[in-house]
Design an enzyme around this catalytic site. Structure first.
Site, PDB file in Angstrom:
ATOM      1  N   LYS A  14      37.552  28.553  36.590  1.00  0.00           N
ATOM      2  CA  LYS A  14      36.444  28.430  36.051  1.00  0.00           C
ATOM      3  C   LYS A  14      35.773  27.431  34.960  1.00  0.00           C
ATOM      4  O   LYS A  14      37.254  26.722  34.751  1.00  0.00           O
ATOM      5  CB  LYS A  14      35.507  29.220  35.078  1.00  0.00           C
ATOM      6  CG  LYS A  14      35.650  30.616  36.382  1.00  0.00           C
ATOM      7  CD  LYS A  14      34.736  32.143  36.556  1.00  0.00           C
ATOM      8  CE  LYS A  14      35.673  32.893  37.411  1.00  0.00           C
ATOM      9  NZ  LYS A  14      34.002  33.935  37.314  1.00  0.00           N
TER      10      LYS A  14
ATOM     11  N   GLU B 214      31.186  37.377  47.623  1.00  0.00           N
ATOM     12  CA  GLU B 214      31.937  38.036  45.702  1.00  0.00           C
ATOM     13  C   GLU B 214      30.425  39.001  44.736  1.00  0.00           C
ATOM     14  O   GLU B 214      29.875  37.887  45.101  1.00  0.00           O
ATOM     15  CB  GLU B 214      32.544  36.941  44.955  1.00  0.00           C
ATOM     16  CG  GLU B 214      33.307  35.971  45.147  1.00  0.00           C
ATOM     17  CD  GLU B 214      33.976  35.358  43.940  1.00  0.00           C
ATOM     18  OE1 GLU B 214      35.393  35.815  43.058  1.00  0.00           O
ATOM     19  OE2 GLU B 214      33.230  34.638  43.637  1.00  0.00           O
TER      20      GLU B 214
ATOM     21  N   GLY C 171      33.835  39.740  36.586  1.00  0.00           N
ATOM     22  CA  GLY C 171      34.539  39.422  35.071  1.00  0.00           C
ATOM     23  C   GLY C 171      33.660  40.802  34.885  1.00  0.00           C
ATOM     24  O   GLY C 171      34.223  40.623  33.127  1.00  0.00           O
TER      25      GLY C 171
ATOM     26  N   GLU D  22      27.842  32.042  39.381  1.00  0.00           N
ATOM     27  CA  GLU D  22      27.554  31.232  38.188  1.00  0.00           C
ATOM     28  C   GLU D  22      26.717  30.169  38.920  1.00  0.00           C
ATOM     29  O   GLU D  22      26.243  29.523  37.888  1.00  0.00           O
ATOM     30  CB  GLU D  22      29.150  31.550  37.283  1.00  0.00           C
ATOM     31  CG  GLU D  22      29.665  32.254  36.826  1.00  0.00           C
ATOM     32  CD  GLU D  22      31.199  33.062  36.898  1.00  0.00           C
ATOM     33  OE1 GLU D  22      31.404  31.666  36.790  1.00  0.00           O
ATOM     34  OE2 GLU D  22      31.033  33.941  37.006  1.00  0.00           O
TER      35      GLU D  22
ATOM     36  N   HIS E 181      29.200  29.500  44.511  1.00  0.00           N
ATOM     37  CA  HIS E 181      29.763  30.226  43.484  1.00  0.00           C
ATOM     38  C   HIS E 181      28.677  31.070  43.090  1.00  0.00           C
ATOM     39  O   HIS E 181      27.644  30.610  42.083  1.00  0.00           O
ATOM     40  CB  HIS E 181      31.088  30.331  42.046  1.00  0.00           C
ATOM     41  CG  HIS E 181      31.303  31.250  41.272  1.00  0.00           C
ATOM     42  ND1 HIS E 181      30.848  31.812  40.451  1.00  0.00           N
ATOM     43  CD2 HIS E 181      32.317  31.807  41.822  1.00  0.00           C
ATOM     44  CE1 HIS E 181      32.046  32.812  40.124  1.00  0.00           C
ATOM     45  NE2 HIS E 181      32.945  32.490  40.237  1.00  0.00           N
TER      46      HIS E 181
ATOM     47  N   ASN F  97      39.991  30.287  40.699  1.00  0.00           N
ATOM     48  CA  ASN F  97      39.057  29.589  40.601  1.00  0.00           C
ATOM     49  C   ASN F  97      39.324  29.988  38.604  1.00  0.00           C
ATOM     50  O   ASN F  97      39.113  31.133  38.386  1.00  0.00           O
ATOM     51  CB  ASN F  97      37.712  30.701  41.070  1.00  0.00           C
ATOM     52  CG  ASN F  97      36.584  29.912  39.981  1.00  0.00           C
ATOM     53  OD1 ASN F  97      36.700  28.887  39.526  1.00  0.00           O
ATOM     54  ND2 ASN F  97      35.370  30.645  40.062  1.00  0.00           N
TER      55      ASN F  97
ATOM     56  N   SER G 172      37.297  40.593  39.643  1.00  0.00           N
ATOM     57  CA  SER G 172      38.156  41.450  39.641  1.00  0.00           C
ATOM     58  C   SER G 172      38.924  41.611  40.411  1.00  0.00           C
ATOM     59  O   SER G 172      39.555  43.049  40.151  1.00  0.00           O
ATOM     60  CB  SER G 172      37.268  42.764  39.144  1.00  0.00           C
ATOM     61  OG  SER G 172      36.225  42.321  37.669  1.00  0.00           O
TER      62      SER G 172
HETATM   63  P1  PGA Z   1      36.758  37.685  38.688  1.00  0.00           P
HETATM   64  O1  PGA Z   1      36.233  36.540  39.053  1.00  0.00           O
HETATM   65  O2  PGA Z   1      37.981  37.614  39.201  1.00  0.00           O
HETATM   66  O3  PGA Z   1      37.264  36.948  36.894  1.00  0.00           O
HETATM   67  O4  PGA Z   1      36.610  38.953  38.637  1.00  0.00           O
HETATM   68  C1  PGA Z   1      35.808  36.287  40.401  1.00  0.00           C
HETATM   69  C2  PGA Z   1      35.092  35.029  40.274  1.00  0.00           C
HETATM   70  O5  PGA Z   1      34.319  34.346  40.117  1.00  0.00           O
HETATM   71  O6  PGA Z   1      35.500  34.046  41.486  1.00  0.00           O
END
Ligand code: PGA
Length: 253
Positions: free
Chosen positions: A11, A170, A176, A100, A98, A9, A216
């Protein structure tokens, strides 16, 4: 069949050219990897879908996904991108819900249920995200939160349509942040989700649904996580932006 899936992903990162370069590097690094039973997915910004899908071409086991789709089919919705348009760019999957999107763009389970319908209607496999925030984990309400996200976003689907869905768990507190759910914590939630699917759609569909972990995930922790019985791969943010890290996770399967 239950696939192992490693999905990046990206982003809001990468221009189309940077995206193509990244994919080219990853494909070169995995060119002799046996991808039987595995899907590798690049979740790119809308503007890169076409170029990245062209780079991927017909590479077996490799797919392109959008990170969102419109809940509308088309027309006067300035700035939106429909499932049909995404599919026409060569994408086969769409990340939906997601955290976000839920947090910054106020996407509710009801909106996401419509997005799941739109994805399926355009032959895009939804990668439907769920997961609790830290407060839900601390006050022990995380199972209720995840259950509503799954039930309200997906359980209106027919069994036939649900059979095309991928779920990504998630935990928001792990995205993140560098903090990962322990393999045991993640496994417990994955088993809980698979059980919800079993109660609704029966054992066969529950056995076949791929449930990915995200938050992460890195080459150093991927093996342990993906080694758990109900963790079928990862949805990867930060580590999907570096070819070596992404391939390190692919090699952990
Ligand atoms: P990350 O993000 O691996 O940077 O923690 C995962 C995601 O948001 O899909």
């Amino acid at each position: 069949m239950r696939y192992k899936i490693i999905a990046g992903n990206w982003k809001m990162n990468t221009t189309p050219k940077e995206g193509v370069d990244l994919v080219t590097e990853v494909l070169e690094l995995i060119k002799s990897t046996d991808l039987t039973g595995t899907k590798i997915v690049f979740g790119t910004p809308f503007v890169s879908l076409l170029a990245v899908a062209e780079s991927v071409g017909n590479t077996p086991g490799v797919y392109v996904a959008s990170q969102n789709i419109s809940s509308y089919d088309g027309g006067a919705y300035t700035g939106e991108t429909s499932a049909n348009m995404i599919s026409a760019c060569g994408a086969k999957m769409a990340i939906i819900g997601h955290s976000e999107r839920r947090e910054y763009f106020h996407e509710t389970n009801a909106i996401l249920a419509t997005k799941a319908d739109k994805a399926i209607g355009s032959d895009l496999t939804p990668i439907y995200c769920c997961g609790e925030v830290l407060a839900d984990r601390k006050n022990d309400s995380y199972q209720t939160v995840i259950q509503s996200q799954i039930e309200e976003g997906l359980f209106h689907l027919s069994a036939e349509d649900f059979a095309n869905v991928v779920i990504a768990y998630e935990p928001v507190w792990a995205i993140g942040t560098g903090e990962t759910a322990s393999p045991e914590q993640a496994q417990a939630v994955h088993a809980f989700i698979r059980n919800l699917v079993k109660s609704k759609y029966g054992a066969e569909i529950a056995e076949n649904v791929s449930i990915l972990y995200g938050g992460s995930m890195k080459p150093t922790n991927a093996k342990e996580l993906i080694g758990m019985p109900d963790i079928d791969g990862g949805l990867i943010g930060g580590a999907s932006l570096k070819a070596a890290d992404f391939v390190g996770i692919i090699n952990a399967i």
